[in-house]
Write a protein that holds these residues in place. Sequence first.
Motif, PDB file in Angstrom:
ATOM      1  N   GLY A  82      92.710  68.213  41.856  1.00  0.00           N
ATOM      2  CA  GLY A  82      92.818  66.951  42.585  1.00  0.00           C
ATOM      3  C   GLY A  82      91.894  66.765  43.773  1.00  0.00           C
ATOM      4  O   GLY A  82      92.121  65.892  44.601  1.00  0.00           O
ATOM      5  N   TYR A  83      90.826  67.555  43.861  1.00  0.00           N
ATOM      6  CA  TYR A  83      89.879  67.423  44.972  1.00  0.00           C
ATOM      7  C   TYR A  83      88.765  66.423  44.674  1.00  0.00           C
ATOM      8  O   TYR A  83      88.203  65.836  45.589  1.00  0.00           O
ATOM      9  CB  TYR A  83      89.244  68.777  45.305  1.00  0.00           C
ATOM     10  CG  TYR A  83      90.214  69.769  45.877  1.00  0.00           C
ATOM     11  CD1 TYR A  83      90.548  69.756  47.229  1.00  0.00           C
ATOM     12  CD2 TYR A  83      90.809  70.732  45.076  1.00  0.00           C
ATOM     13  CE1 TYR A  83      91.441  70.660  47.759  1.00  0.00           C
ATOM     14  CE2 TYR A  83      91.700  71.656  45.594  1.00  0.00           C
ATOM     15  CZ  TYR A  83      92.015  71.614  46.937  1.00  0.00           C
ATOM     16  OH  TYR A  83      92.902  72.518  47.451  1.00  0.00           O
ATOM     17  N   VAL A  84      88.424  66.286  43.398  1.00  0.00           N
ATOM     18  CA  VAL A  84      87.373  65.347  42.998  1.00  0.00           C
ATOM     19  C   VAL A  84      87.818  64.581  41.762  1.00  0.00           C
ATOM     20  O   VAL A  84      88.732  65.003  41.038  1.00  0.00           O
ATOM     21  CB  VAL A  84      86.018  66.051  42.691  1.00  0.00           C
ATOM     22  CG1 VAL A  84      85.508  66.839  43.878  1.00  0.00           C
ATOM     23  CG2 VAL A  84      86.100  66.919  41.463  1.00  0.00           C
ATOM     24  N   THR A  85      87.161  63.456  41.543  1.00  0.00           N
ATOM     25  CA  THR A  85      87.362  62.700  40.304  1.00  0.00           C
ATOM     26  C   THR A  85      86.001  62.493  39.662  1.00  0.00           C
ATOM     27  O   THR A  85      84.971  62.427  40.351  1.00  0.00           O
ATOM     28  CB  THR A  85      88.006  61.315  40.551  1.00  0.00           C
ATOM     29  OG1 THR A  85      87.154  60.564  41.416  1.00  0.00           O
ATOM     30  CG2 THR A  85      89.378  61.447  41.165  1.00  0.00           C
ATOM     31  N   ARG A  86      86.032  62.420  38.337  1.00  0.00           N
ATOM     32  CA  ARG A  86      84.831  62.095  37.572  1.00  0.00           C
ATOM     33  C   ARG A  86      85.270  61.153  36.461  1.00  0.00           C
ATOM     34  O   ARG A  86      86.387  61.262  35.948  1.00  0.00           O
ATOM     35  CB  ARG A  86      84.191  63.349  36.957  1.00  0.00           C
ATOM     36  CG  ARG A  86      83.638  64.298  37.988  1.00  0.00           C
ATOM     37  CD  ARG A  86      82.828  65.419  37.389  1.00  0.00           C
ATOM     38  NE  ARG A  86      83.654  66.337  36.611  1.00  0.00           N
ATOM     39  CZ  ARG A  86      83.172  67.347  35.905  1.00  0.00           C
ATOM     40  NH1 ARG A  86      81.876  67.574  35.858  1.00  0.00           N
ATOM     41  NH2 ARG A  86      83.969  68.150  35.236  1.00  0.00           N
ATOM     42  N   PRO A  87      84.408  60.209  36.085  1.00  0.00           N
ATOM     43  CA  PRO A  87      84.792  59.281  35.015  1.00  0.00           C
ATOM     44  C   PRO A  87      84.961  60.025  33.687  1.00  0.00           C
ATOM     45  O   PRO A  87      84.341  61.066  33.464  1.00  0.00           O
ATOM     46  CB  PRO A  87      83.619  58.302  34.958  1.00  0.00           C
ATOM     47  CG  PRO A  87      82.477  59.022  35.576  1.00  0.00           C
ATOM     48  CD  PRO A  87      83.048  59.983  36.565  1.00  0.00           C
ATOM     49  N   ALA A  88      85.810  59.495  32.833  1.00  0.00           N
ATOM     50  CA  ALA A  88      86.027  60.107  31.512  1.00  0.00           C
ATOM     51  C   ALA A  88      84.764  60.020  30.665  1.00  0.00           C
ATOM     52  O   ALA A  88      84.482  60.902  29.872  1.00  0.00           O
ATOM     53  CB  ALA A  88      87.191  59.415  30.802  1.00  0.00           C
ATOM     54  N   GLU A  89      84.008  58.926  30.840  1.00  0.00           N
ATOM     55  CA  GLU A  89      82.751  58.742  30.110  1.00  0.00           C
ATOM     56  C   GLU A  89      81.629  58.485  31.103  1.00  0.00           C
ATOM     57  O   GLU A  89      81.831  57.839  32.135  1.00  0.00           O
ATOM     58  CB  GLU A  89      82.868  57.561  29.151  1.00  0.00           C
ATOM     59  CG  GLU A  89      83.843  57.798  28.017  1.00  0.00           C
ATOM     60  CD  GLU A  89      83.875  56.625  27.050  1.00  0.00           C
ATOM     61  OE1 GLU A  89      82.895  55.860  26.999  1.00  0.00           O
ATOM     62  OE2 GLU A  89      84.892  56.486  26.364  1.00  0.00           O
ATOM     63  N   ALA A  90      80.450  58.974  30.772  1.00  0.00           N
ATOM     64  CA  ALA A  90      79.284  58.787  31.636  1.00  0.00           C
ATOM     65  C   ALA A  90      78.886  57.322  31.671  1.00  0.00           C
ATOM     66  O   ALA A  90      78.720  56.699  30.621  1.00  0.00           O
ATOM     67  CB  ALA A  90      78.134  59.637  31.134  1.00  0.00           C
ATOM     68  N   PRO A  91      78.733  56.736  32.878  1.00  0.00           N
ATOM     69  CA  PRO A  91      78.288  55.351  32.977  1.00  0.00           C
ATOM     70  C   PRO A  91      76.870  55.159  32.434  1.00  0.00           C
ATOM     71  O   PRO A  91      76.543  54.130  31.887  1.00  0.00           O
ATOM     72  CB  PRO A  91      78.348  55.038  34.470  1.00  0.00           C
ATOM     73  CG  PRO A  91      78.737  56.287  35.167  1.00  0.00           C
ATOM     74  CD  PRO A  91      79.004  57.342  34.161  1.00  0.00           C
ATOM     75  N   VAL A  92      76.030  56.194  32.603  1.00  0.00           N
ATOM     76  CA  VAL A  92      74.653  56.160  32.122  1.00  0.00           C
ATOM     77  C   VAL A  92      74.306  57.563  31.623  1.00  0.00           C
ATOM     78  O   VAL A  92      74.573  58.545  32.300  1.00  0.00           O
ATOM     79  CB  VAL A  92      73.670  55.776  33.260  1.00  0.00           C
ATOM     80  CG1 VAL A  92      72.233  55.792  32.762  1.00  0.00           C
ATOM     81  CG2 VAL A  92      74.022  54.431  33.853  1.00  0.00           C
ATOM     82  N   GLY A  93      73.757  57.669  30.448  1.00  0.00           N
ATOM     83  CA  GLY A  93      73.352  58.979  29.920  1.00  0.00           C
ATOM     84  C   GLY A  93      74.530  59.922  29.778  1.00  0.00           C
ATOM     85  O   GLY A  93      75.591  59.538  29.307  1.00  0.00           O
TER      86      GLY A  93
END
Length: 152
Positions: A82-93
């Motif tokens: 729970g320290y960082v979040t990242r999108p499930a899918e890459a917005p670009v590349g």
Amino acid sequence: MSQKGAGIDLDKSLGYLLKEASSALRAAMEEVLRPLGMSVTHYSCLELLAQRPGLSNSELARGAFVTRQTMNVLLQTLERDGYVTRPAEAPVGKVLPARLTPRGRRSLEKATAAVRSVELRMLTGMTEPEQSEAFRILQGMIRSLRDGHEDA
């Protein structure tokens, strides 16, 4: 068995002294970060993301002086905890830009204070002009080494 003339005189080697200083700094940082459940790499990652949100795994790895694989494992752990979040899918590349969560920011505040105390201890006994001069000299060394590397 002494080998006079062979190798570098470690007592007079600036490179060796810099490495020793780096090692001592890292050990002191690890000591103050350990009670917070962090390593230097963990702290570096959070600090980089606070200053440059959305960095990729590769950019974070370069900034924290670790491999992409090491950073990927760390990011997975930081995301799980729970320290960082990242999108499930890459917005670009393929890049999954990471961002600090509120928990990550709170954790970073404590870690920054601890790391700053180490830096202040390291500078004890140096005047402000001496600190500025040391900073300038170290930046010059880095620039010289990087510029020399690009020419090779």
